[in-house]
Write a protein that holds these residues in place. Structure first.
Motif, PDB file in Angstrom:
ATOM      1  N   ILE A   1       0.405   6.348   5.605  1.00  0.00           N
ATOM      2  CA  ILE A   1       1.233   5.179   5.162  1.00  0.00           C
ATOM      3  C   ILE A   1       3.042   5.846   5.259  1.00  0.00           C
ATOM      4  N   THR A   2       3.055   6.566   4.713  1.00  0.00           N
ATOM      5  CA  THR A   2       4.547   7.148   4.694  1.00  0.00           C
ATOM      6  C   THR A   2       4.431   7.964   5.869  1.00  0.00           C
ATOM      7  N   LEU A   3       4.033   8.340   6.424  1.00  0.00           N
ATOM      8  CA  LEU A   3       4.356   8.838   8.316  1.00  0.00           C
ATOM      9  C   LEU A   3       4.954   6.902   8.887  1.00  0.00           C
ATOM     10  N   GLY A   4       3.924   6.041   8.498  1.00  0.00           N
ATOM     11  CA  GLY A   4       4.089   5.047   9.427  1.00  0.00           C
ATOM     12  C   GLY A   4       5.394   4.119   8.755  1.00  0.00           C
ATOM     13  N   THR A   5       5.827   3.951   7.026  1.00  0.00           N
ATOM     14  CA  THR A   5       6.591   3.960   7.431  1.00  0.00           C
ATOM     15  C   THR A   5       7.788   4.497   7.617  1.00  0.00           C
ATOM     16  N   TRP A   6       8.091   5.644   7.900  1.00  0.00           N
ATOM     17  CA  TRP A   6       8.839   6.816   8.045  1.00  0.00           C
ATOM     18  C   TRP A   6       9.499   6.181   9.804  1.00  0.00           C
TER      19      TRP A   6
ATOM     20  N   LEU B   1      -9.431  12.391   1.781  1.00  0.00           N
ATOM     21  CA  LEU B   1      -9.544  11.476   2.210  1.00  0.00           C
ATOM     22  C   LEU B   1      -7.876  10.092   1.507  1.00  0.00           C
ATOM     23  N   VAL B   2      -7.922  10.091  -0.019  1.00  0.00           N
ATOM     24  CA  VAL B   2      -6.836   9.916  -0.473  1.00  0.00           C
ATOM     25  C   VAL B   2      -5.566   9.758   0.505  1.00  0.00           C
ATOM     26  N   MET B   3      -5.391  11.866   0.275  1.00  0.00           N
ATOM     27  CA  MET B   3      -4.349  12.063   0.838  1.00  0.00           C
ATOM     28  C   MET B   3      -4.069  11.978   2.346  1.00  0.00           C
ATOM     29  N   ARG B   4      -5.228  12.174   2.734  1.00  0.00           N
ATOM     30  CA  ARG B   4      -4.983  11.248   4.802  1.00  0.00           C
ATOM     31  C   ARG B   4      -4.009  10.206   4.284  1.00  0.00           C
TER      32      ARG B   4
END
Length: 790
Positions: free
Chosen positions: A343-348, A335-338
């Motif tokens: 978050i990383t994908l959203g900012t990308w 869950l933490v990794m997801r």
């Protein structure tokens, strides 16, 4: 409770056991990690440091414009800062180009026209990777090829040039080498972070050469390469060589594809392997390779969007695989990794949208393409630095969350200082960082006390863990070694821990404190199993030696666990002796009286009833006296008992049984299943008016399924009241950890379905005493058949 010697293929790994003497002979040697792997890691770090130094040396000889440039909201490039006091009067003026007069030819040929290098917003762009428009990207490459013509006349003494300002005004300047003092602090920060990220990736893959660690190393290598290209690009200004901007564009898009494919591989391997993971990982790498072959030239807008969407699609696929892995085997780190991946994908995605649609403010579009992308990559690098530790330490996760919040405050303050106070980029960044870091230090202690989930192993939690271990060993004796090993690892965090054959009187130190020996508690009589010892090397990952206090704590833990196990064994022995005494009393006393009554029965019907009661009593006493029952043997007794009882009631029995293994039933399981079957069949005989009962017993993959179906007149089981019979069946099944339900069958009848998952793990569940015999229930019908209300 006796601790049976488990089979070699299930209890312990089928590896040659080392003796304690063999292990202690090497107690003064360095662990295997401090060997060739450490030397290889040092080599990687030294080579990386040498590469950074060579890059810095090359940058010191590159040309440096004596003014700094800044984009405006109108799309102009203005002089923002100067290196010499004589040029301060030019600050704020718009720069349109750079002109270099060529020296006269030595053969008397006419002097060539000067070289002109136009200056625009594309001049301030640092990478073609984040230019979405194909025309602008082509112009960007052409601009730097034109700058290469200017660099051809560059010498060690510098180059005389003219700044072409607005209105055609020119100002002569000297373009000198950058020198070591001209390297910006951003170069050292980004290159240092790249070195740390690369080192962490090397540590992970060298510590455990596994496919998931190889994928992490690919992620670290890609992030390190991105940071190094940004560090170099920040110090080349408008004089970046044409070969460098091409290499920057192609290598950075390759790093993006490598990272996306590596995320798919990490998703299917960490923290648990997903079924069919080689296919998912291979498909991810094939998609990344196809994208690289198809769009690596970036010769159209469609190629840029395909690259961007392909990377996002691969990362979305990794999120979906993480969700599937969590559903198959829940794990908190998944869950933490997801969440971090989302978050990383959203900012990308937001970066891509801001760059492509931020047309109203050209300066903001440029800042996002340069500083926004840089901030995103620094955030990704920070995630990679902390990810090896997030799954093991919740305090690190909390610290990371606080630092992320501080970074957000710093970025907001940086924008505020630039917009409101018109401070320079370096000045505003420095002030915002110092301010946010100071706030973090002031409120950190208070916030950490307010955040939940502190996992310090206090003495109270330690004894709770010991209690759980004792209960687990009572249910599954083979888990003692692994449970104590996990506890010691949590307490001392050793660099290495192993289980060896041998004996030690008490916990003790060896090798001047580098080794701690912890004897395992003995469960069962002394001959039941050989003694084993836990060997712990180098406490706290090699950061300190073990002390006598550590040995004393380990000894107290083993003593407390030994007392708990001895108490459990004494309780179990008392239970066995009491069951044997009760069985003997029932056989000698009640059995003899029933036998006398049978011979004095006034008629054949009563004699047959007493004979059946004696048979039930024999079955009960045999079960009480036996230490364990095989499931197949017990099923045979149940079948004979039910067949006799249903035969007397002129009811046919159909029995079906499927077992993938023959388990040894505990007294709890045998007693519960015996009473459940008798209760269900008794109620069928009493209330259902059926002439057929079908019993199906199945044990598949440690799940016990029992169904009792009749063709009686019972209907609507949901409306039945909870009498003694129904309540007794539900209670016993609940104590076994199972579930029960009654359903109607067509054309008539009732089916009772019992399911007990993890049947072998429920072998030692405590069953409360039950006083209801199940034969005198007049309130409801609890098995197949009709409900009878009074």
């Amino acid at each position: 409770m006796n601790r049976p010697s488990p089979p070699a293929d299930t209890a312990r790994p089928a590896l040659p056991w080392l003796s304690l003497d063999e292990v202690l002979r090497g107690s003064h040697e360095l662990p295997r990690w401090i060997g060739w792997r450490l030397r290889l890691l040092v080599g990687v770090v030294l080579l990386s440091c040498g590469a950074i130094f060579l890059v810095a040396q090359w940058l010191t000889g590159q040309p440096k414009l004596p003014v700094s440039l800044r984009a405006t909201a109108e799309g102009e490039v203005r002089l923002h800062g100067v290196d010499y006091p004589t040029l301060q009067r030019l600050e704020g003026q718009a720069l349109q180009g750079l002109r270099v007069a060529l020296p006269p030819s030595s053969d008397g040929a006419p002097q060539a026209s000067p070289l002109n290098l136009p200056v625009s917003l594309l001049t301030l762009q640092r990478s073609g990777r984040w230019i979405s428009d194909a025309g602008e990207r082509t112009a960007f490459f052409a601009l730097h090829r034109q700058a290469d013509l200017l660099r051809a006349h560059w010498g060690d003494s510098g180059l005389q040039a003219q700044l072409v300002l607005q209105g055609g005004v020119t100002e002569p300047v000297l373009i000198a080498p950058r020198g070591w003092g001209g390297l910006s602090p951003l170069f050292w920060l980004l290159s240092g972070l790249a070195l740390v990220v690369l080192s962490v990736g090397a540590v992970v893959v060298l510590a455990g050469p596994q496919w998931r660690n190889v994928a992490f190393a690919v992620l670290a290598l890609s992030a390190s390469g991105q940071l190094m290209f940004m560090a170099v690009g920040a110090n080349l200004d408008i004089f970046a060589p044409g070969w460098f901007v091409l290499a920057d564009t192609h290598w950075r898009l390759s790093f993006d594809l490598l990272s996306a494919a590596a995320m798919v591989q990490v998703a299917v391997l960490h923290p648990r392997k997903l079924a069919g993971w080689p296919w998912y990982a291979g498909l991810g790498w094939l998609v990344a390779l196809g994208l690289w072959l198809g769009v690596s030239e970036l010769d159209s807008d469609r190629c840029w969007w395909t690259l961007h969407g392909g990377c996002a699609g691969l990362v979305l696929a990794s999120v979906a695989l993480m969700s599937a892995a969590h559903r198959a085997d829940p794990h908190p780190f998944t869950l933490v990794m997801r969440r971090f991946t989302l978050i990383t994908l959203g900012t990308w995605a937001l970066l891509g949208l801001a760059i492509t649609h931020g047309l109203n403010r050209p300066d903001m579009r440029l800042n996002i393409a340069v500083f926004g992308v840089m901030t995103w990559h620094v955030f990704v690098a920070t995630e990679l630095l902390l990810s090896p530790y997030l799954s093991r330490s919740r305090p690190i996760l909390q610290e990371f969350s606080l630092l992320a919040a501080s970074s957000t405050i710093a970025a907001s303050l940086d924008l505020l200082f630039v917009a409101v106070f018109s401070l320079g980029q370096f000045t505003s960044m420095t002030l915002s960082l110092f301010f946010s870091f100071g706030v973090y230090l002031l409120i950190r202690r208070w916030l950490m006390t307010q955040l939940p989930g502190k996992e310090a192993l206090t003495m109270e939690r330690l004894f709770q863990r010991l209690y759980r271990i004792a209960r687990q060993v009572e249910r599954q004796p083979d888990t003692l070694d692994a449970s104590l090993m996990r506890l010691m690892r949590e307490l001392f965090d050793p660099l290495e821990i192993s289980l060896v054959r041998g004996d030690a009187a008490a916990a003790s130190l060896r090798g001047n404190g580098s080794v701690l020996l912890v004897p395992l508690p003995r469960s069962g009589p002394p001959p039941s199993s050989p003694r084993h010892v836990l060997v712990l090397r180098h406490s706290h990952k090699g950061q300190r030696l073990f002390t006598t206090a550590d040995a004393s704590l380990a000894q107290r833990i083993t003593e407390q666990l030994q007392r708990a196990l001895s108490f459990d064994e004494a309780v179990e022995q008392g239970r066995s002796e009491e069951r044997l005494r009760i069985a003997q009393d029932l056989h000698d006393d009640i059995g003899a009286r029933l036998l006398t009554l049978m011979y004095q029965a006034p008629n054949a019907e009563i004699e047959e009833y007493i004979r059946h009661t004696i048979q039930d009593l024999k079955t009960l006493t045999r079960g009480l006296a036996a230490q364990s029952h095989g499931l197949a043997e017990a099923a045979g007794e149940w079948k004979r008992d039910l067949s006799h009882r249903l035969g007397v009631a002129r009811c046919e029995l159909k029995w079906a049984m499927t077992l993938d293994t023959d388990l040894a039933l505990s007294m709890v399981q045998w007693s519960a299943l015996t009473r459940i079957l008798r209760e269900l069949v008794s109620n069928t005989i009493s209330h259902a008016r059926a002439n057929l009962v079908v019993v199906t017993l199945t044990l598949q993959q440690d799940t016990l399924s029992l169904t009792v179906e009749d063709n009686g007149t019972g209907r609507a089981p949901a409306t039945w009241s909870h009498g003694l019979g129904l309540g007794g069946v539900r209670k016993r099944i609940k104590q076994l950890g199972g579930s029960v339900r009654w359903v109607e069958v067509e054309p008539q009848g009732i089916r009772c379905e019992v399911v007990v998952p993890n049947f072998s793990g429920a072998a030692h569940t405590t069953l409360q005493a039950d006083s209801s015999p199940g034969l005198g229930d007049t309130g409801s019908h609890t098995a197949g058949g009709a409900q009878v209300s009074h």
